[in-house]
Every structure is written in structure tokens, then in C-alpha cells.
Design an enzyme around this catalytic site. Structure first.
Site, short mmCIF file in Angstrom:
data_model
loop_
_atom_site.label_atom_id
_atom_site.label_comp_id
_atom_site.label_asym_id
_atom_site.label_seq_id
_atom_site.Cartn_x
_atom_site.Cartn_y
_atom_site.Cartn_z
N GLY A 94 -74.61 -69.25 36.10
CA GLY A 94 -75.74 -69.47 37.47
C GLY A 94 -76.09 -68.19 38.04
N ASP A 256 -76.66 -66.68 27.94
CA ASP A 256 -77.28 -66.39 29.22
C ASP A 256 -78.21 -65.54 29.64
OD1 ASP A 256 -74.61 -65.18 29.46
OD2 ASP A 256 -75.23 -64.51 31.03
#
Length: 490
Positions: A94, A256
Site C-alpha cells: 500500500g 507492486d
């Protein structure tokens, strides 16, 4: 100030459609702000491209936005949730130090994320402080702009501000915030996150949103999720070929750090290869060479396999059928990559057409370059200009044999020399953001002297211009026993 007046003043045409997704994909949060910010770099040319008011944004008004002291009116900033395979190990991640302020829609309908990087801790920060140091943010600014000018899809940098605070890394450094512009920040890791922690409906919502945003032409197709997978595979094949063709090494190709839009993102430990060697690694944490130059196509394929796994429930309700579909789609990557790679290399060698032995010709040059430790960029510049100064490689018997074969191949093209040279000049950059130049720019910038950085940025705007004025940027770094090493900057 309401949104309408803000738009009139700044040129920002604001939305945040990401908020229409299920709330597992984000967390609403305001930036922490900066006590004593200073605008270090503002990208006037990018502001113009986006239709923004560069005069207003390049002032105290813009500074407060870029420093996280003001947010876009009526739009709540968000930190995005995603997962990632970091050096192969799956983990929840995140935005630990970034916030999406909103989306800017240009007059021609193009949509761009506006993100602050280094704006403070979020719920995804884990052990990090949520901040960024000045040098890594300026590094991203320089290299992303260089990549853009090289014609490589990339996120862009609108502004860098110093925050007036110090951040602790290996030592205390000046704090900074980068304003990043991207087609979106939807990552392979976003889909892995949805597959692992979301419902089928969450995954479907994310896929539908991404298709609508990036691949609207397939939105109404019967097999849109299969086509979606194939489109992403194709874009990544094209992107990695462009990296390889200029010697760019990303350094941390975790899932990511692969975005669905096909842009280059996250410039932490990246670097450009000087001496051609497929085993080249610069990142301080890539001990095993997982993300070495020559391994980047394989790592892209590995990441895409993880993407296809996340999409399995959407590809077919029957798992076995879904796996077969995914395997078939993934198998296309290597063929696409090979096709795009040899097409690009032909162009770099001035070849307009495809012939049977071209692959051997191309591989012959590369193996000679590796054997004699030739500079990657300057070798192709030498071929373009037909000027050979590197005695080690160009005086070798292998090169002389290869050169004769290449000249014979060019004769088969039967093209005017000027056409051949123009093709080569348009595909072989004269200058790149060489590591030692970037480091010199950052070293001076940290002392408050931005002259070298500004000159370098100006030069990098025209990397295919074979101008005498740019010759000083083609010089190789001085020989050193200490290898060049890059760091994430986090």
C-alpha cells in the site's frame, strides 16, 4: 475556494473516480503538511502539456498544494492499497508515503493521477516514516523526464518541494515531496491484493474500472477479461524492449512496481548501463541479480504470470479452463518481446526490412560488445556516425568481421545513406541520464546549486539531437575500482 474557482485559477479539472471502487482499495487521509516548504523544481513544460496555469502553480499558491498544506477542494486524498511480490515474496503493501490528491482530466479527455510522494505516514506505512529525502525525489524528477524524452512510457514529475524538515536515512537528509503525474497507479500488485483479500465482486470491480480507464475499446467485448490480460502483456513487452534498447535497469521489478498502464514507475534504485554486460546490477539489495539487465524480460514475464493468477476467477468459472487460458496468454509474451526487440534492434542498425539472418547479426554485435566491454550507448552512436574511437572493441577481429556483414546487409536495403542515418539517429540516443551525471547534479543540488541539474535537464529534452553542444554529456565516467551502487531512497 470551491472546485470551479480552483479549476479556473489553476487549470486543474478535478475528479477522483478511484473512490467509486469498493473501499478495501483505499483509505481516505489528508497529507501531513510541511512547516517550511520551498519549491525546488517546477516542470513548466509538463504543466503546459496538462493545460495547467504554470504561473499560478509556480508560486506560493502552488507551493502549498505541492507541500501537502492544501488539498484539492471537494476531493479527499487517498492512500491506495495493494500487495506485491518483493524479490519473489508476497506481502501486503500500500501507499506508505504517498497520497493520491485526485485526477486531472485534460481538455482532450485524458485522465492523470496527481500524487504526492513523501507526504507523511498512512495506515499502510508499516515501519516507515512516510517521508522522502530530497536527493531521491530529484533523482526521480531527472530520470523520469529523461525517460519521457527518450520516448519511453513513464510517470512524470510536476514538482519537487523541500519540506524544511530533516529525514533520517543512512544519515540526516533534507526532506522533500514529489508531485507525480501518472496515467494511473493501478499495479499488478493491486490485482494480487484484490485476489488475496477481496471478494470476487471486488476483483471484478477493479478489472472493470481499469478496463474502462485504460482499455475502453474492449469494455463491451464478450471476452473482455481475456483481452484485458492480453493487452497488459502486450504493453509490458513493448515497455521492456524500450528499456533494454537504451540500457535502462529498473532495479526493483517487484509486482507492486509494474503498473497496468504500461508506464515506468518508481525510480528508486534504477540506473543506466554504461559498459554492456547482461549481468549488470546496480541495486544494493539485489544480491542475487534477480533484476539484472539481461533478466528484465524474464522478470516481466514472471510478474505477468502473477497478474494472470489474480485474474483466474474472471477468465473462466472453471479453474482448469481459466488456467489454460492464462497459460496461453502468458506464452505470447516471449514471442511479442522477441518480435519487438529485433524490430527495435534493426532500427538501431539502420535496417528497414526483416531478413532471415538479422537475429544472428544483432546477437553477433552484442556478444562482441560484451566481450570487449563496450559502452552500450556510445557503440550505437559510433555506428550511427561511422566514427570509431573505442580501440578495444572496434579494432578487434570480431568487430571487423561483424562490420563487414553489417555493411553487406545495409547494401541489401538499397536505401539512401541519409535515410539510414536518420533511422539510426531516431533510435540511438546521443545522450542518456548517465549515472555519474545524475549523481553530480544531485550532489550540487543538495548544496543548493542547481546549475548543473538545470543544464542536464535541458540537454535531456533532446536525447536524439546529435548536437555538438551535447557532446560533453556523452563522456564516460572515470574508471573506478568502486562499482556504482544505487539505493531505494526509502
Amino acid at each position: 475556494m470551491d472546485n470551479k474557482n480552483f479549476q479556473s485559477k489553476t487549470g486543474f479539472n478535478l475528479e477522483n473516480t478511484y473512490l467509486t471502487l469498493p473501499n478495501i482499495f483505499f483509505s481516505e487521509q489528508n497529507p501531513k503538511g510541511s512547516k517550511n516548504p520551498k519549491l525546488i523544481k517546477f516542470n513548466t513544460s509538463l504543466a503546459k502539456e496538462l493545460g495547467l496555469n504554470e504561473e499560478i502553480l509556480n508560486s506560493d499558491f502552488g507551493l502549498n498544494i505541492f507541500a501537502g498544506n492544501e488539498t484539492f477542494p471537494g476531493i479527499t486524498p487517498i492512500a491506495q492499497a495493494y500487495a506485491g511480490h518483493q524479490f519473489g515474496h508476497f506481502t501486503m503493501l500500500g501507499d506508505g508515503r504517498a497520497l493520491l490528491l485526485g485526477e486531472h482530466v485534460t481538455k482532450d479527455g485524458k485522465r492523470y493521477d496527481v500524487q504526492l510522494k513523501g507526504s507523511g505516514r498512512t495506515i499502510y506505512s508499516r515501519g516507515g516514516d512516510g517521508k522522502a529525502a530530497l536527493a531521491p525525489m530529484l533523482r526521480e524528477y531527472i530520470i523520469s523526464e529523461g525517460m519521457h524524452s527518450l520516448g519511453i512510457p513513464t510517470t512524470r514529475s510536476l514538482a519537487v518541494v523541500s519540506t524544511g524538515e530533516e529525514v533520517l536515512r543512512e544519515k540526516f537528509e533534507q526532506g522533500a515531496i514529489l508531485t507525480r503525474i501518472a496515467s494511473s497507479h493501478i499495479r499488478v500488485g493491486t490485482f494480487a491484493y484484490a485476489a488475496q483479500w477481496g471478494t470476487l465482486e471486488d476483483l471484478k470491480s477493479l478489472a472493470d474500472y481499469t478496463i474502462k480507464r485504460h482499455f475502453p475499446n474492449i469494455a463491451n467485448s464478450e471476452n473482455k477479461y481475456i483481452l484485458f490480460l492480453e493487452e497488459v502483456i502486450n504493453r509490458q513487452a513493448e515497455l521492456i524492449v524500450k528499456w533494454q534498447s537504451v540500457g535502462f535497469i529498473h532495479g526493483v521489478m517487484n509486482t507492486d512496481n509494474m503498473v497496468i498502464s504500461g508506464e515506468t514507475i518508481d525510480y528508486g534504485p534504477c540506473a543506466f548501463m554504461d559498459t554492456y554486460d547482461t549481468n549488470t546490477v546496480f541495486s544494493s539489495i539485489d544480491y542475487a541479480g534477480r533484476y539484472a539487465y539481461g533478466n528484465q524480460p524474464n522478470m516481466a514475464l514472471w510478474n505477468l504470470a502473477r497478474f494472470s493468477e489474480a485474474l483466474l476467477p474472471l477468465l473462466n468459472p472453471n479453474l482448469d479452463e481459466a488456467v489454460n487460458i492464462a497459460k496461453k496468454s502468458i506464452s505470447s509474451f516471449s514471442k511479442l518481446y522477441k518480435k519487438y526487440w529485433f524490430n527495435k534492434m534493426r532500427a538501431k542498425l539502420g535496417l528497414f526490412t526483416k531478413k532471415e539472418n538479422d537475429e544472428l547479426l544483432i546477437e553477433g554485435l552484442l556478444s562482441t560488445m560484451q566481450k570487449y566491454e563496450a559502452d552500450f550507448t556510445n557503440t550505437f552512436v559510433s555506428l550511427t556516425l561511422n566514427k570509431f574511437e573505442d580501440e578495444k572493441v572496434f579494432s578487434s577481429n570480431e568487430f571487423k568481421t561483424w562490420y563487414a556483414l553489417w555493411k553487406d546487409r545495409l547494401k541489401e536495403e538499397n536505401r539512401p545513406k541519409e535515410e539510414v542515418r536518420n533511422l539510426m539517429m531516431n533510435n540511438n540516443p546521443y545522450i542518456i541520464p548517465r549515472n555519474h551525471l545524475v549523481e553530480e547534479a544531485l550532489k550540487n543540488a543538495e548544496k543548493g546549486d542547481f546549475t548543473f541539474m538545470d543544464n542536464l535537464l535541458e540537454a535531456l529534452k533532446n536525447p536524439y539531437s546529435y548536437s555538438k553542444d551535447l557532446e560533453k554529456y556523452t563522456k564516460l565516467p572515470e574508471k573506478s575500482d568502486i562499482p556504482y551502487v544505487t539505493y531505494c531512497g526509502t
